[in-house]
Design a protein around this motif. Structure first.
Motif, short mmCIF file in Angstrom:
data_model
loop_
_atom_site.label_atom_id
_atom_site.label_comp_id
_atom_site.label_asym_id
_atom_site.label_seq_id
_atom_site.Cartn_x
_atom_site.Cartn_y
_atom_site.Cartn_z
N ASN A 341 16.77 45.50 44.11
CA ASN A 341 17.20 44.05 43.89
C ASN A 341 18.02 43.45 45.02
O ASN A 341 17.97 42.36 45.73
CB ASN A 341 17.43 43.50 42.59
N TYR A 345 17.67 40.79 47.81
CA TYR A 345 18.03 39.66 47.94
C TYR A 345 19.44 39.49 48.76
O TYR A 345 20.39 38.62 48.55
CB TYR A 345 18.32 39.03 46.58
N ASP A 369 26.40 43.52 45.96
CA ASP A 369 25.72 43.14 47.21
C ASP A 369 26.41 41.86 47.61
O ASP A 369 27.50 41.27 46.76
CB ASP A 369 24.33 42.85 47.15
N ILE A 374 23.77 34.81 42.19
CA ILE A 374 23.09 34.13 41.06
C ILE A 374 23.80 33.15 40.43
O ILE A 374 25.04 33.50 40.25
CB ILE A 374 22.91 35.26 40.22
N ILE A 382 18.02 36.03 33.64
CA ILE A 382 17.31 37.10 34.56
C ILE A 382 17.00 38.43 33.90
O ILE A 382 16.24 39.15 34.45
CB ILE A 382 18.25 37.27 35.75
N TYR A 387 11.15 36.71 34.16
CA TYR A 387 11.99 35.71 34.64
C TYR A 387 12.44 36.06 36.01
O TYR A 387 12.61 36.96 36.53
CB TYR A 387 13.33 35.39 33.82
N ARG A 388 11.98 34.76 36.98
CA ARG A 388 12.56 34.86 38.30
C ARG A 388 13.12 33.61 38.73
O ARG A 388 12.64 32.57 38.16
CB ARG A 388 11.26 35.28 39.17
N VAL A 389 14.01 33.87 39.34
CA VAL A 389 14.83 32.64 39.87
C VAL A 389 14.06 31.98 40.68
O VAL A 389 13.58 32.71 41.82
CB VAL A 389 16.27 32.87 40.43
N SER A 392 13.10 33.19 44.51
CA SER A 392 12.58 34.31 45.11
C SER A 392 11.23 34.70 44.36
O SER A 392 10.65 35.65 44.64
CB SER A 392 13.37 35.69 44.26
N HIS A 398 7.94 41.45 43.15
CA HIS A 398 8.67 41.27 42.31
C HIS A 398 8.06 40.43 40.89
O HIS A 398 7.31 39.58 41.29
CB HIS A 398 9.92 40.47 42.56
N PHE A 399 8.10 41.14 40.03
CA PHE A 399 7.39 40.72 38.67
C PHE A 399 8.41 39.99 37.85
O PHE A 399 7.93 39.31 36.70
CB PHE A 399 6.57 41.94 37.91
N GLY A 400 9.69 40.33 37.89
CA GLY A 400 10.52 39.71 37.02
C GLY A 400 10.82 40.62 35.54
O GLY A 400 10.92 40.06 34.64
N GLY A 402 12.22 43.94 36.31
CA GLY A 402 12.96 45.09 36.57
C GLY A 402 14.19 45.05 35.81
O GLY A 402 14.55 46.00 35.26
N LEU A 403 15.01 43.76 35.94
CA LEU A 403 16.45 43.85 35.13
C LEU A 403 16.14 43.82 33.49
O LEU A 403 16.93 44.54 32.93
CB LEU A 403 17.10 42.35 35.32
N SER A 427 26.07 39.32 44.44
CA SER A 427 25.98 39.69 42.78
C SER A 427 26.48 41.06 42.67
O SER A 427 26.33 41.95 43.51
CB SER A 427 24.47 39.46 42.52
P1 ADP Z 1 12.38 40.72 40.10
O1 ADP Z 1 11.20 41.77 40.01
O2 ADP Z 1 12.05 39.59 40.27
O3 ADP Z 1 13.31 41.17 40.92
P2 ADP Z 1 14.27 41.32 38.15
O4 ADP Z 1 14.39 41.27 36.57
O5 ADP Z 1 14.76 42.57 38.64
O6 ADP Z 1 12.84 40.75 38.72
O7 ADP Z 1 15.03 40.01 38.45
C1 ADP Z 1 15.08 38.92 37.97
C2 ADP Z 1 15.41 37.66 38.91
O8 ADP Z 1 16.91 37.75 38.95
C3 ADP Z 1 15.09 37.85 40.38
O9 ADP Z 1 13.87 37.13 40.54
C4 ADP Z 1 16.17 37.15 41.11
O10 ADP Z 1 15.93 35.91 41.33
C5 ADP Z 1 17.48 37.58 40.32
N1 ADP Z 1 17.98 38.62 41.05
C6 ADP Z 1 18.12 39.89 40.49
N2 ADP Z 1 19.03 40.63 41.22
C7 ADP Z 1 19.32 39.89 42.08
C8 ADP Z 1 20.37 40.26 43.08
N3 ADP Z 1 21.05 41.24 43.28
N4 ADP Z 1 20.85 38.89 43.83
C9 ADP Z 1 20.20 37.70 43.60
N5 ADP Z 1 19.50 37.58 42.55
C10 ADP Z 1 18.91 38.41 41.79
#
Ligand code: ADP
Length: 438
Positions: A341, A345, A369, A374, A382, A387-389, A392, A398-400, A402-403, A427
């Motif tokens: 991530n 980003y 980073d 965010i 997130i 969920y994706r902002v 992005s 990116h599937f949303g 990961g986090l 972030s």
């Molecule tokens: P994705 O696979 O879309 O990265 P995540 O669950 O990892 O899914 O992240 C969800 C959302 O959080 C991302 O779509 C992104 O918008 C935001 N995000 C995650 N990590 C960062 C980061 N280091 N800097 C900025 N935005 C981030």
């Protein structure tokens, strides 16, 4: 479906609790009425005894005196001298209960015959009186009757046989309307209290069952959302594969392969997430030295970051760090999610810092980073599934998930992840792992 279930559970819960409430209320009411009746009878007996003894002390009985006694006690007094009613018995105030008094006296005379040597205090009871036609008669009476010796010389023991023919017989009738009014008031109060108790219980049952059902409803909504999102994510690669097979553009095999890999990554993530959430995924826990572990990851990841012209920085603590119990594969998966991530980003020319430190009873891994950052209102969202902002969304890999996966992995280790802003922009994700987790 949940609304109906909610109403049904509310009804059941309210019925059971109201049943218990009514049972105890009725038991309590019965006990309280019993005590009230006993006290009422005792108080009448006491008044009656006082009346007898004050009459015994009189040499002459005047109308005035007897009327005063009646007025003071709220009684009806009747007197028979050697079986003959005193004139006092026929005065106006006695009219409603005169018949009853005569009846009692007659029954007393029979009792005297049966009672042998003990004519004193022959009669004491509660009796219902049928209402008179003009409605003036009280509904219920307490009655006491006694033979009082008015002579000066005989002792009470001697009086019983010798004087019974010549004694003065006293009958006291006491209306019970006040007492019954008190009983009705008490019943009404109980009824009202029980009714308000029932209303309160229904409200309580409604809120309580609503609270019980809330997590189940939320869970079901989450599951439905999850399935909808997963179907949506799978539809795109499937459509690309189908159109590639039909149109067969140049390098279509590569496109199909990429899409299949994408789908397989998505399915893997979903499976891991589901297993982590329902605790069916067993962690392979072993002691792990955080510093060497982080160094390995840094060395593996640095070339990837450099390809994007992003500088990587590793900060390890100077003092030795205690080892933790962890599943190294899952922990690595977690840190790679954060690093990927961060690389995704963060624009080229900026940097990523990987840091290890201990705080309180935790070992902390931090990925900071200098990327796009965010917004505060997105910081909690997130971590939700899919969920994706917005900005992005266009990124295909990116599937949303990961986090969300990263948070579940941390939770499975009894740890947590926090996100904050990097000083100067970007972030910072910090993972806390407890030292004493076994
Ligand atoms: P994705 O696979 O879309 O990265 P995540 O669950 O990892 O899914 O992240 C969800 C959302 O959080 C991302 O779509 C992104 O918008 C935001 N995000 C995650 N990590 C960062 C980061 N280091 N800097 C900025 N935005 C981030």
């Amino acid at each position: 479906m949940f609304r109906k279930l909610h109403y049904k559970l509310t009804g059941l819960c309210a019925l059971i609790t109201m049943g218990i409430l009514f049972l105890f209320a009725i038991l309590y009411l019965c006990a309280s009425e019993h005590t009230l009746k006993e006290n009422h009878a005792l108080s009448f007996q006491h008044d009656f005894d006082t009346l007898c003894s004050s009459l015994e002390q009189q040499q002459t009985l005047t109308y005035r005196y007897l009327l005063q006694l009646e007025k003071n006690g709220g009684f009806y007094l009747f007197l028979w001298d050697s079986g003959t009613p005193l004139l006092f018995n026929s005065i106006d105030s006695h009219v409603p209960v005169l018949g009853l008094a005569q009846e009692i006296h007659a029954s007393y005379q029979e009792n005297v015959a049966d009672a042998g040597d003990d004519p004193l205090r022959l009669f004491y009871q509660e009796m219902d009186v049928p209402p008179a036609e003009d409605g003036s008669c009280p509904i219920s009476m307490q009655a006491g009757i006694s033979m009082i010796y008015t002579g000066q010389t005989a002792a009470v023991s001697g009086l019983q046989t010798r004087q019974k023919e010549n004694g003065l017989v006293l009958l006291v009738l006491s209306p019970q309307d006040d007492f019954f009014r008190q009983l009705s008031r008490q019943r009404l109060l109980f009824g009202l209290l029980s009714l308000s108790g029932c209303l309160f219980l229904i409200l309580f049952a409604y809120l309580f069952t609503g609270r019980l059902l809330r997590p189940i409803r939320e869970n079901q909504e989450r599951q439905l959302q999850f399935v909808a999102n997963a179907s949506h994510e799978l539809r795109t690669p499937l459509a690309v594969i189908l159109s590639s097979i039909d149109a067969r553009p140049p390098h279509y095999e590569r496109t199909i392969r990429e899409e299949v890999l994408r789908m397989s990554r998505l399915v893997d993530s979903m499976l891991t997430l589901t297993n982590l959430e329902d605790h069916s995924l067993k962690l392979q826990l072993s002691p792990l030295a955080p510093d060497t572990f982080l160094l390995d990851i840094y060395e593996q990841f640095e070339p990837l970051a450099l390809q994007k012209n992003i500088a990587m920085n590793l900060i390890l603590p100077e003092e030795a760090v205690p080892s933790i119990l962890a599943d190294s594969d899952r922990l690595k998966q977690l840190l790679l999610i954060l690093l990927q991530n961060a690389v995704s980003y963060t624009p080229p020319g900026k940097g990523i810092t990987l840091r290890l430190f201990s705080a309180d009873r935790y070992i902390c891994f931090q990925v900071a980073d200098q990327g796009i950052g965010i917004d505060d209102h997105e910081k909690e969202k997130i971590f939700e599934r899919f969920y994706r902002v917005d900005r992005s969304h266009h990124q295909k890999e990116h599937f949303g998930l990961g986090l969300c996966l990263a948070r579940e992995i941390a939770a499975a280790h009894h740890g947590r992840i926090e996100v904050s802003d990097t000083v100067g922009g970007g972030s910072t994700f910090t993972c806390y792992f407890p030292l004493e987790f076994k």
